[in-house]
Design a protein around this motif. Structure first.
Motif, mmCIF file in Angstrom:
data_model
loop_
_atom_site.group_PDB
_atom_site.id
_atom_site.type_symbol
_atom_site.label_atom_id
_atom_site.label_comp_id
_atom_site.label_asym_id
_atom_site.label_seq_id
_atom_site.Cartn_x
_atom_site.Cartn_y
_atom_site.Cartn_z
ATOM 1 N N PHE A 1 0.846 -1.191 0.000
ATOM 2 C CA PHE A 1 0.000 0.000 0.000
ATOM 3 C C PHE A 1 0.887 1.249 0.000
ATOM 4 N N TRP B 1 -6.078 6.115 1.671
ATOM 5 C CA TRP B 1 -6.679 4.848 2.066
ATOM 6 C C TRP B 1 -7.708 5.058 3.170
ATOM 7 N N GLY C 1 3.336 -1.804 3.636
ATOM 8 C CA GLY C 1 2.864 -0.455 3.381
ATOM 9 C C GLY C 1 3.774 0.541 4.070
ATOM 10 N N GLY D 1 0.034 4.111 4.087
ATOM 11 C CA GLY D 1 -0.098 2.758 3.559
ATOM 12 C C GLY D 1 0.215 1.684 4.589
#
Length: 262
Positions: free
Chosen positions: A55, A92, A127, A131
């Protein structure tokens, strides 16, 4: 008959060219979203591939990840299928449970599995920064069967409840992080960034593994726990908010090497 064969051949070429185009800087479409992937350099075209689902940080996208010199390098570049989902609005949704990005990330894995042979026992989730928090959310909600969480400079609150968990967790954090400050525990406890997983895995006292370095200019202090429910590793360094050189590929290499040694 000839016309039918020509039509079939054209359809096949169209499908294969589309699949070939979905790599690197060209995103793979997935519903109304997309992701990027990088096929490892040493793949033989048949063997089941380990997977790294990464991520990206805030305001980034997956096209950076598949060419990132601190992620898509060493064992990741050589042997691992790298998947880099694109966050909506370059961010996110990790703050609350039932994140729509968890379902999207799982769909990314399944879509990649329809394109390539993947090793489902060796799926790593990583991540950086925002992330990293999303990577935590993913394994909290869909972590069963995940080989390891590899989180860089980001966690979730240690008192949240996780329905699932990966086989092991490895976290790295800088003590001088000015973006997402180091989450010290009571009394300045430096092991607190992984308190949630130590409790989930029923860990006891950690082991001080001492200093180590991937590059000469940055030294990590490692603490590790071998627990009934899984393994936990925490690397702390004196620096700030960044992805340390080689840290992600080295964690994967260590885990895979340990498996081969069993």
């Amino acid at each position: 008959m000839i016309r039918l064969l020509v039509c079939c051949a054209a359809a096949f070429l169209a499908l294969t060219s589309t699949a070939a185009a979905c790599e690197g800087q060209v995103a793979c479409p997935l519903g109304d979203r997309s992701y990027h992937l990088r096929v490892p350099d040493n793949w033989d075209g048949q063997s089941a591939l380990p997977v790294l689902l990464h991520f990206h940080g805030w305001a980034r996208q997956g096209d950076l990840i598949v060419r990132h010199d601190r992620i898509a390098t060493k064992i990741v570049a050589d042997e691992v299928l790298l998947l880099a989902p694109n966050g909506l609005n370059k961010t996110w949704s990790f703050q609350r449970a039932a994140s729509p990005d968890t379902a999207f990330a799982r769909a990314v894995i399944e879509d990649a599995a329809s394109r390539y042979s993947i090793d489902r026992e060796r799926i790593f989730v990583s991540g950086y920064s925002w992330g990293a928090r999303m990577a935590w959310r993913f394994v909290c909600e869909d972590g069963d069967g995940i080989a390891a969480l590899l989180a860089v400079a980001g966690t979730l609150p240690q008192d949240i409840s996780c329905a699932t968990q990966p086989a092991q967790v490895r976290q790295v954090f800088g003590l001088d992080d000015q973006v997402l400050p180091f989450p010290f525990g009571p009394g300045g406890d430096q092991t607190y960034p992984v308190a949630l997983w130590r409790e989930a895995f029923a860990c006891g006292t950690g082991r001080d593994d001492g200093p180590w370095a991937a590059r000469s200019f940055l030294t990590f202090q490692r603490t590790s726990w071998d627990c009934p429910g899984g393994a936990v590793v925490l690397d702390v360094h004196p620096g700030g908010h960044f992805i340390p050189h080689d840290w992600i590929p080295l964690q994967i290499a260590e885990i895979l090497a340990a498996e081969q040694g069993d």
